[in-house]
Enzyme design. Structure first.
Site, PDB file in Angstrom:
ATOM      1  N   ASP A  91       0.774  -1.359  -0.121  1.00 15.88           N
ATOM      2  CA  ASP A  91       0.042   0.095  -0.011  1.00 15.88           C
ATOM      3  C   ASP A  91       1.065   1.419   0.114  1.00 15.88           C
ATOM      4  OD1 ASP A  91       1.107   0.360   2.706  1.00 15.88           O
ATOM      5  OD2 ASP A  91      -1.064  -0.180   3.684  1.00 15.88           O
ATOM      6  N   GLU A 134      -5.852   2.487  -1.177  1.00 17.31           N
ATOM      7  CA  GLU A 134      -4.519   2.504  -1.539  1.00 17.31           C
ATOM      8  C   GLU A 134      -3.873   1.231  -1.748  1.00 17.31           C
ATOM      9  OE1 GLU A 134      -4.207   3.720   2.863  1.00 17.31           O
ATOM     10  OE2 GLU A 134      -5.515   3.632   1.213  1.00 17.31           O
TER      11      GLU A 134
END
Length: 222
Positions: A91, A134
């Site tokens: 991420d 994300e």
């Protein structure tokens, strides 16, 4: 009509008015053309719906639901054929801060740019998907842990050095890497990579961590 000498002296012609027939044929051609156009529209709509069902709206890569199906299939294939299978979870570091500082438009732009960068640096056959927000996953068939770690480290360096729009500082990612074992289920395999990602985030971010239950957590960071 011939005369006694066999010469043609007259003609007889039988004519039919086919205007209505030709009009009917033209109507049928128009109907067929309209139907083909409608079928093409329906086919296009079906493809669009399928894309929405399988692809992430923002980035265009596999979405979580589609990845889950592929993940199940690839695990079964790897076990059945005794092939290595590795998973990378990563991420974007401090992504909330990026959104808060530069706005969500900047955040979306970074994710799109990041996806394009990664797609150009993974192997053909690797499965890339957005897990949510994300967070992303890369499933690498026929790849052992060493190869997956090399890939993850290469991606980390490329992302760190890439000039993203909207932001005036480096964008970095943290990555967790794991390899499927004979005992792993879909859940435990994913948890190993997720646990490695947690180690990477915990120990400073912008790094790769490899799951190895035989090592102390601090030594998993490579």
């Amino acid at each position: 009509i011939l005369d006694v000498d066999g010469d043609v002296v007259e003609y007889i012609a039988i004519r039919h008015d086919i205007t209505e027939l030709e009009e009917t044929k033209q109507q049928l051609r128009n109907i067929n053309k309209a139907m083909k156009h409608k079928v093409d529209e329906l086919y296009s709509m079906t493809n669009t719906l399928e894309q929405k069902a399988y692809k992430d709206t923002l980035t265009g890569i596999n979405n979580r639901e589609n990845f889950e199906d592929i993940f199940t299939t690839e695990i079964a294939h790897a076990k059945e054929n005794h092939l290595p299978l590795s998973l990378i979870i990563f991420d974007v570091d401090n992504f909330k801060q990026i959104n808060d500082t530069y706005g969500h438009q900047a955040g979306d732009s970074i994710l799109i740019d990041l996806v394009n960068l990664i797609e150009n640096n993974i192997k053909h056959g690797d499965i890339f998907a957005r897990w949510g927000g994300e967070e992303f996953v890369i499933l690498a068939p026929s790849t052992e842990i060493g190869g997956a770690h090399h890939l993850a480290e290469n991606l980390r360096k490329r992302i760190e050095s890439h000039p993203f729009d909207y932001v005036d500082k480096a964008v970095t990612v943290s990555l967790g890497v794991a390899q499927l074992s004979a005992e792993d289920t879909k859940r435990t395999f994913f948890e190993k990579a997720d646990r490695a990602l947690y180690d990477a985030k915990k120990h400073g971010k912008n790094r790769v961590a490899v799951d190895d239950p035989t090592q102390d957590p601090g030594n998993r960071l490579l």
